[in-house]
Design a protein around this motif. Structure first.
Motif, PDB file in Angstrom:
ATOM      1  N   GLU A   1       0.816  -1.221   0.000  1.00 43.59           N
ATOM      2  CA  GLU A   1       0.000   0.000   0.000  1.00 43.59           C
ATOM      3  C   GLU A   1       0.846   1.267   0.000  1.00 43.59           C
ATOM      4  OE1 GLU A   1      -3.281   0.225  -0.531  1.00 43.59           O
ATOM      5  OE2 GLU A   1      -3.171  -1.946  -0.816  1.00 43.59           O
ATOM      6  N   LYS A   2       2.159   1.100  -0.043  1.00 43.56           N
ATOM      7  CA  LYS A   2       3.099   2.224  -0.120  1.00 43.56           C
ATOM      8  C   LYS A   2       2.911   3.230   1.021  1.00 43.56           C
ATOM      9  CE  LYS A   2       3.700   1.804  -5.122  1.00 43.56           C
ATOM     10  NZ  LYS A   2       3.158   0.485  -5.234  1.00 43.56           N
ATOM     11  N   CYS A   3       2.772   2.703   2.222  1.00 45.54           N
ATOM     12  CA  CYS A   3       2.687   3.568   3.394  1.00 45.54           C
ATOM     13  C   CYS A   3       4.050   4.239   3.582  1.00 45.54           C
ATOM     14  CB  CYS A   3       2.317   2.764   4.638  1.00 45.54           C
ATOM     15  SG  CYS A   3       2.246   3.760   6.141  1.00 45.54           S
ATOM     16  N   PRO A   4       4.096   5.565   3.550  1.00 46.97           N
ATOM     17  CA  PRO A   4       5.385   6.256   3.613  1.00 46.97           C
ATOM     18  C   PRO A   4       5.936   6.448   5.026  1.00 46.97           C
ATOM     19  CG  PRO A   4       3.627   7.845   3.337  1.00 46.97           C
ATOM     20  CD  PRO A   4       2.982   6.484   3.324  1.00 46.97           C
ATOM     21  N   TYR A   5       5.275   5.881   6.028  1.00 44.20           N
ATOM     22  CA  TYR A   5       5.676   6.095   7.416  1.00 44.20           C
ATOM     23  C   TYR A   5       5.958   4.779   8.122  1.00 44.20           C
ATOM     24  CZ  TYR A   5       3.378  10.504   6.398  1.00 44.20           C
ATOM     25  OH  TYR A   5       3.007  11.681   5.812  1.00 44.20           O
ATOM     26  N   GLU A   6       6.778   4.871   9.158  1.00 43.00           N
ATOM     27  CA  GLU A   6       6.854   3.769  10.105  1.00 43.00           C
ATOM     28  C   GLU A   6       5.500   3.753  10.802  1.00 43.00           C
ATOM     29  OE1 GLU A   6       9.382   1.472  10.845  1.00 43.00           O
ATOM     30  OE2 GLU A   6      10.103   2.239   8.923  1.00 43.00           O
ATOM     31  N   ALA A   7       4.966   2.567  11.037  1.00 46.19           N
ATOM     32  CA  ALA A   7       3.604   2.481  11.561  1.00 46.19           C
ATOM     33  C   ALA A   7       3.548   1.636  12.823  1.00 46.19           C
ATOM     34  CB  ALA A   7       2.672   1.903  10.504  1.00 46.19           C
TER      35      ALA A   7
END
Length: 165
Positions: free
Chosen positions: A32-38
């Motif tokens: 999903e190309k999450c640009p953050y550490e989650a």
């Protein structure tokens, strides 16, 4: 990346559940190309406990396989562009990680559905995590078009990590 896993069920799954959960959570966020550490919290429980949660939050008095509690409000699925506009709402102040939400899975349903659908418990757990991660990224399946899109994405995530039927 913080993935907290709590095992609250008495029945033990005979599989490396922590490894599977971490693998699918990470693959889902990459996909999903999450640009953050989650930050994601996963609770493994039983039918009785998930039924109580389902009744409390959805007014459905029945056990279910998985419940998702997203912390981010999306304008479109996996559109993370707006989260930095509300850092105090979406990011953990101690870690700086994006708080995606919580996943609750019934280990009873993992066993039941693996048998019902004729695949392994490993594949069923991976499927439920992928499904729930897409909910945490803003996807839904209320309309047929949404359901088909979500199913295609789930299948691609699982295939990329080798969780096939």
């Amino acid at each position: 990346m913080t993935i907290t896993i709590e095992y609250e069920a008495e029945k033990q799954l005979d599989l490396p559940y922590e490894e599977i959960i971490r693998d699918v959570v990470n693959e889902s966020l990459d996909y999903e190309k999450c640009p953050y550490e989650a930050e994601v919290n996963v609770i493994l429980t039983d039918n009785q406990a998930i039924q109580e949660i389902n009744r409390e939050h959805r007014q459905i008095d029945a056990p279910t396989d998985v419940l998702s509690f997203p912390m981010v409000d999306y304008e479109a699925p996996s559109d993370f562009d707006h989260v930095e506009d509300a850092v105090e709402d979406y990011f953990n102040p101690e870690t700086g990680e994006l708080m995606l939400g919580d996943i609750v899975i019934s280990v009873d349903k993992v066993e039941e559905q693996a048998e019902k659908y004729g695949h392994s418990q490993t594949r069923e757990l991976a499927f439920l995590v992928a499904h729930s991660m897409l909910h945490l990224c803003g996807y839904d399946h209320m309309e047929e078009e949404e359901r088909l899109l979500m199913e295609a994405r789930q299948n691609e995530i699982l295939e990329r990590r080798g969780y096939t039927r």
